[in-house]
Write a protein that holds these residues in place. Structure first.
Motif, PDB file in Angstrom:
ATOM      1  N   PRO A  26       0.826  -1.202   0.000  1.00  0.00           N
ATOM      2  CA  PRO A  26       0.000   0.000   0.000  1.00  0.00           C
ATOM      3  C   PRO A  26       0.865   1.258   0.000  1.00  0.00           C
ATOM      4  CG  PRO A  26       0.060  -0.946   2.208  1.00  0.00           C
ATOM      5  CD  PRO A  26       0.817  -1.880   1.317  1.00  0.00           C
ATOM      6  N   THR A  27       0.510   2.233  -0.807  1.00  0.00           N
ATOM      7  CA  THR A  27       1.144   3.553  -0.693  1.00  0.00           C
ATOM      8  C   THR A  27       0.011   4.580  -0.645  1.00  0.00           C
ATOM      9  OG1 THR A  27       1.346   4.431  -2.962  1.00  0.00           O
ATOM     10  CG2 THR A  27       2.919   2.693  -2.327  1.00  0.00           C
ATOM     11  N   GLU A  28       0.340   5.829  -0.424  1.00  0.00           N
ATOM     12  CA  GLU A  28      -0.696   6.856  -0.340  1.00  0.00           C
ATOM     13  C   GLU A  28      -1.325   7.152  -1.713  1.00  0.00           C
ATOM     14  OE1 GLU A  28       2.466   7.176  -0.104  1.00  0.00           O
ATOM     15  OE2 GLU A  28       3.230   9.132  -0.757  1.00  0.00           O
ATOM     16  N   VAL A  30      -1.373   4.717  -4.986  1.00  0.00           N
ATOM     17  CA  VAL A  30      -2.043   3.472  -5.371  1.00  0.00           C
ATOM     18  C   VAL A  30      -1.202   2.328  -4.802  1.00  0.00           C
ATOM     19  CG1 VAL A  30      -2.955   4.504  -7.502  1.00  0.00           C
ATOM     20  CG2 VAL A  30      -0.797   3.228  -7.587  1.00  0.00           C
ATOM     21  N   TYR A  31      -1.707   1.100  -4.875  1.00  0.00           N
ATOM     22  CA  TYR A  31      -0.916  -0.040  -4.417  1.00  0.00           C
ATOM     23  C   TYR A  31       0.184  -0.350  -5.428  1.00  0.00           C
ATOM     24  CZ  TYR A  31      -3.633  -1.440  -0.331  1.00  0.00           C
ATOM     25  OH  TYR A  31      -4.207  -1.483   0.912  1.00  0.00           O
ATOM     26  N   GLY A  32       1.342  -0.754  -4.916  1.00  0.00           N
ATOM     27  CA  GLY A  32       2.455  -1.111  -5.774  1.00  0.00           C
ATOM     28  C   GLY A  32       2.731  -2.606  -5.731  1.00  0.00           C
ATOM     29  N   LEU A  58      10.686   0.958 -14.246  1.00  0.00           N
ATOM     30  CA  LEU A  58      10.014   0.899 -12.945  1.00  0.00           C
ATOM     31  C   LEU A  58      10.418   2.081 -12.059  1.00  0.00           C
ATOM     32  CD1 LEU A  58      10.648  -2.908 -12.272  1.00  0.00           C
ATOM     33  CD2 LEU A  58       8.705  -1.831 -13.448  1.00  0.00           C
ATOM     34  N   ILE A  59       9.586   2.363 -11.069  1.00  0.00           N
ATOM     35  CA  ILE A  59       9.922   3.410 -10.091  1.00  0.00           C
ATOM     36  C   ILE A  59      10.531   2.758  -8.852  1.00  0.00           C
ATOM     37  CG2 ILE A  59       9.009   5.189  -8.547  1.00  0.00           C
ATOM     38  CD1 ILE A  59       6.805   5.778 -10.427  1.00  0.00           C
ATOM     39  N   TYR A  60      11.643   3.321  -8.380  1.00  0.00           N
ATOM     40  CA  TYR A  60      12.212   2.885  -7.111  1.00  0.00           C
ATOM     41  C   TYR A  60      11.548   3.614  -5.947  1.00  0.00           C
ATOM     42  CZ  TYR A  60      15.928   0.002  -8.976  1.00  0.00           C
ATOM     43  OH  TYR A  60      16.620  -1.019  -9.567  1.00  0.00           O
ATOM     44  N   PHE A  93      10.944  11.575  -8.910  1.00  0.00           N
ATOM     45  CA  PHE A  93      11.981  12.274  -9.677  1.00  0.00           C
ATOM     46  C   PHE A  93      12.636  11.351 -10.681  1.00  0.00           C
ATOM     47  CE2 PHE A  93      12.666  14.479  -5.417  1.00  0.00           C
ATOM     48  CZ  PHE A  93      11.726  15.442  -5.713  1.00  0.00           C
ATOM     49  N   VAL A  94      12.897  11.855 -11.852  1.00  0.00           N
ATOM     50  CA  VAL A  94      13.762  11.142 -12.801  1.00  0.00           C
ATOM     51  C   VAL A  94      15.121  11.827 -12.758  1.00  0.00           C
ATOM     52  CG1 VAL A  94      14.151  10.573 -15.222  1.00  0.00           C
ATOM     53  CG2 VAL A  94      11.865  10.329 -14.230  1.00  0.00           C
ATOM     54  N   LEU A  95      16.135  11.052 -12.389  1.00  0.00           N
ATOM     55  CA  LEU A  95      17.480  11.589 -12.156  1.00  0.00           C
ATOM     56  C   LEU A  95      18.509  10.741 -12.891  1.00  0.00           C
ATOM     57  CD1 LEU A  95      17.060  12.007  -8.291  1.00  0.00           C
ATOM     58  CD2 LEU A  95      17.246  13.880  -9.945  1.00  0.00           C
ATOM     59  N   PRO A 110      19.549   5.966 -19.195  1.00  0.00           N
ATOM     60  CA  PRO A 110      20.598   6.489 -18.318  1.00  0.00           C
ATOM     61  C   PRO A 110      20.030   7.148 -17.062  1.00  0.00           C
ATOM     62  CG  PRO A 110      20.238   7.955 -20.182  1.00  0.00           C
ATOM     63  CD  PRO A 110      19.327   6.776 -20.394  1.00  0.00           C
ATOM     64  N   SER A 111      18.710   7.068 -16.891  1.00  0.00           N
ATOM     65  CA  SER A 111      18.064   7.728 -15.758  1.00  0.00           C
ATOM     66  C   SER A 111      17.316   6.712 -14.904  1.00  0.00           C
ATOM     67  CB  SER A 111      17.073   8.766 -16.274  1.00  0.00           C
ATOM     68  OG  SER A 111      16.110   8.131 -17.081  1.00  0.00           O
ATOM     69  N   VAL A 112      16.976   7.156 -13.683  1.00  0.00           N
ATOM     70  CA  VAL A 112      16.206   6.298 -12.775  1.00  0.00           C
ATOM     71  C   VAL A 112      15.089   7.136 -12.140  1.00  0.00           C
ATOM     72  CG1 VAL A 112      17.773   6.760 -10.826  1.00  0.00           C
ATOM     73  CG2 VAL A 112      16.381   4.676 -10.826  1.00  0.00           C
ATOM     74  N   GLU A 174      -1.825   8.159  -9.122  1.00  0.00           N
ATOM     75  CA  GLU A 174      -0.381   7.948  -9.016  1.00  0.00           C
ATOM     76  C   GLU A 174       0.392   9.249  -8.771  1.00  0.00           C
ATOM     77  OE1 GLU A 174      -2.282   7.062 -11.451  1.00  0.00           O
ATOM     78  OE2 GLU A 174      -2.141   4.900 -11.768  1.00  0.00           O
ATOM     79  N   SER A 175       1.643   9.041  -8.398  1.00  0.00           N
ATOM     80  CA  SER A 175       2.525  10.182  -8.155  1.00  0.00           C
ATOM     81  C   SER A 175       2.742  10.987  -9.434  1.00  0.00           C
ATOM     82  CB  SER A 175       3.877   9.679  -7.635  1.00  0.00           C
ATOM     83  OG  SER A 175       4.516   8.867  -8.613  1.00  0.00           O
ATOM     84  N   THR A 176       3.070  12.245  -9.247  1.00  0.00           N
ATOM     85  CA  THR A 176       3.503  13.098 -10.352  1.00  0.00           C
ATOM     86  C   THR A 176       4.961  12.748 -10.651  1.00  0.00           C
ATOM     87  OG1 THR A 176       2.047  14.842  -9.566  1.00  0.00           O
ATOM     88  CG2 THR A 176       3.840  15.519 -11.044  1.00  0.00           C
ATOM     89  N   ILE A 187       7.565  18.102 -16.280  1.00  0.00           N
ATOM     90  CA  ILE A 187       6.607  17.110 -15.777  1.00  0.00           C
ATOM     91  C   ILE A 187       6.344  16.073 -16.873  1.00  0.00           C
ATOM     92  CG2 ILE A 187       4.232  16.714 -15.008  1.00  0.00           C
ATOM     93  CD1 ILE A 187       4.308  19.405 -13.633  1.00  0.00           C
ATOM     94  N   LEU A 188       6.610  14.800 -16.541  1.00  0.00           N
ATOM     95  CA  LEU A 188       6.393  13.713 -17.500  1.00  0.00           C
ATOM     96  C   LEU A 188       5.031  13.068 -17.307  1.00  0.00           C
ATOM     97  CD1 LEU A 188       9.826  11.839 -17.339  1.00  0.00           C
ATOM     98  CD2 LEU A 188       9.137  13.673 -18.891  1.00  0.00           C
ATOM     99  N   ARG A 189       4.545  13.066 -16.058  1.00  0.00           N
ATOM    100  CA  ARG A 189       3.221  12.502 -15.787  1.00  0.00           C
ATOM    101  C   ARG A 189       2.538  13.376 -14.751  1.00  0.00           C
ATOM    102  NH1 ARG A 189       2.501   6.560 -13.125  1.00  0.00           N
ATOM    103  NH2 ARG A 189       3.304   7.620 -11.274  1.00  0.00           N
TER     104      ARG A 189
END
Ligand code: TXA
Ligand code: MG
Length: 319
Positions: A26-28, A30-32, A58-60, A93-95, A110-112, A174-176, A187-189
């Motif tokens: 569970p996250t604030e 949606v569920y992951g 995927l998102i870390y 964040f995409v970094l 090359p990003s995460v 979902e997160s921004t 902003i990508l999403r």
């Protein structure tokens, strides 16, 4: 299996992650679908369980900012400001990625993408596990994101050993996602943190054209068709359902308006509050989808604040 997210349940889930198993988290937002972020076999299982194409990274998820250094090679100045303002929370964040991060998780980019969730169960699990996890939304690829444990079970019950029950997601969308590589921010999403809130902290940001999303641009996962119910969904203007033939339809209303629809319907927020509407979006879609009507008509939300993120999801759901 759904288990209670008490201390024993969280410990069990942490052990499962350590063994390379998948956990419904569970996250604030949606569920992951969580897996050990440095275990390539577990990461491969995440793609397989969701039926997700490997070009969609995927998102870390991290317990805190210190863990960020194990994933990202640098954080820009706007990034530091946004961390102070929004972490823990619904901003991803995409970094530039650290070379140790498995290419499988980032689809060779090359990003995460990283975020530090706020939900107490997510935080407790990350702490008990002691490392970052990857966690895409716990739905089959292209489907509606789950906002409660039962929906996760419906979507992926056979693939997940443990689903932690953290109740209904508070935000429900979902997160921004914001790209902070190089100068500035894009902003990508659109998501649970509004563009306005971000701009208050770091000034003007660009919004990557959400229609240019054919899988080749900067957010590979921002595919045109997504969040889709099985029932065809059509967007309509607010109140225009009054002129429609609703005999085999269902309605998703943004707020309470005039008249009583003569078909099944859900109201996202009686008072038209966008935060409440976002929280109710996916569960309302899911329940209308289970009615086996021939069309779901969904009212367009207002074009401001979270209304824009809701509109983004509905547009993709209608594609
Ligand atoms: O709220 C959320 O973000 C939820 C919860 C579980 O944290 N997670 C989520 O994950 O929505 P997912 O996988 O459903 O969506 C992640 C999006 C995908 O569209 C993916 O393409 C994009 O993030 N993404 C991941 N890594 C990226 C990267 N390096 N560059 C650009 N986009 C990236
Ligand atoms: Mg998703």
């Amino acid at each position: 299996m759904i288990i209670k997210a008490d201390e024993a349940g969280i410990e069990r889930a942490a052990v499962a992650l350590g063994q390379g198993d998948l956990v419904g988290l569970p996250t604030e937002t949606v569920y992951g679908l969580a897996a050990d972020g440095f275990n390539e076999e577990a990461i491969a299982q995440v793609f397989a369980a969701k039926g997700r194409p490997h070009f969609d990274p995927l998102i870390y998820h991290l317990a805190d900012e210190t863990a960020l250094r194990s994933l990202a090679s640098e954080v820009s100045e706007p990034g530091e400001k946004l961390i102070r303002a929004f972490w823990p929370g619904a901003l991803t964040f995409v970094l530039p990625k650290n070379k140790d991060v498995p290419d499988l998780a980032t689809s060779g980019l090359p990003s995460v993408a990283v975020r530090c969730p706020q939900h107490p169960v997510a935080r407790a699990l990350l702490e008990a596990f002691g490392g970052p996890v990857v966690a895409p939304s716990a739905n089959r690829f292209g489907r509606i994101s789950p906002t409660d444990a039962q929906s996760v079970e419906q979507e992926l019950g056979e693939q997940i050993s443990i689903i932690l029950d953290g109740g209904d997601c508070r935000l429900g969308i979902e997160s921004t996602i914001i790209d902070l590589q190089g100068e500035g921010a894009r902003i990508l999403r659109l998501g649970a943190v509004t563009r306005e809130a971000i701009e208050e902290v770091i000034g003007p940001v660009t919004l990557v054209n959400q229609n240019e999303t054919d899988g080749k641009v900067n957010a590979p996962g921002m595919l045109k068709s997504h969040y889709a119910p099985r029932t065809p969904l059509q967007l309509i203007d607010q109140g225009s359902w009054l002129d429609l033939d609703l005999s085999e339809a269902a309605l998703l209303l943004f707020e309470k308006g005039e008249g009583e629809p003569r078909c099944p319907y859900r109201i996202l927020s009686e008072s038209g509050n966008d935060l409440e509407a976002a929280a109710n979006l996916f569960r309302s879609l899911r329940s209308l989808d289970s009615l086996n009507v021939s069309t779901i008509y969904a009212e367009r939300p207002p074009h401001s604040g979270l209304g824009l993120a809701i509109l983004d999801r509905l547009t993709r759901a209608s594609s």
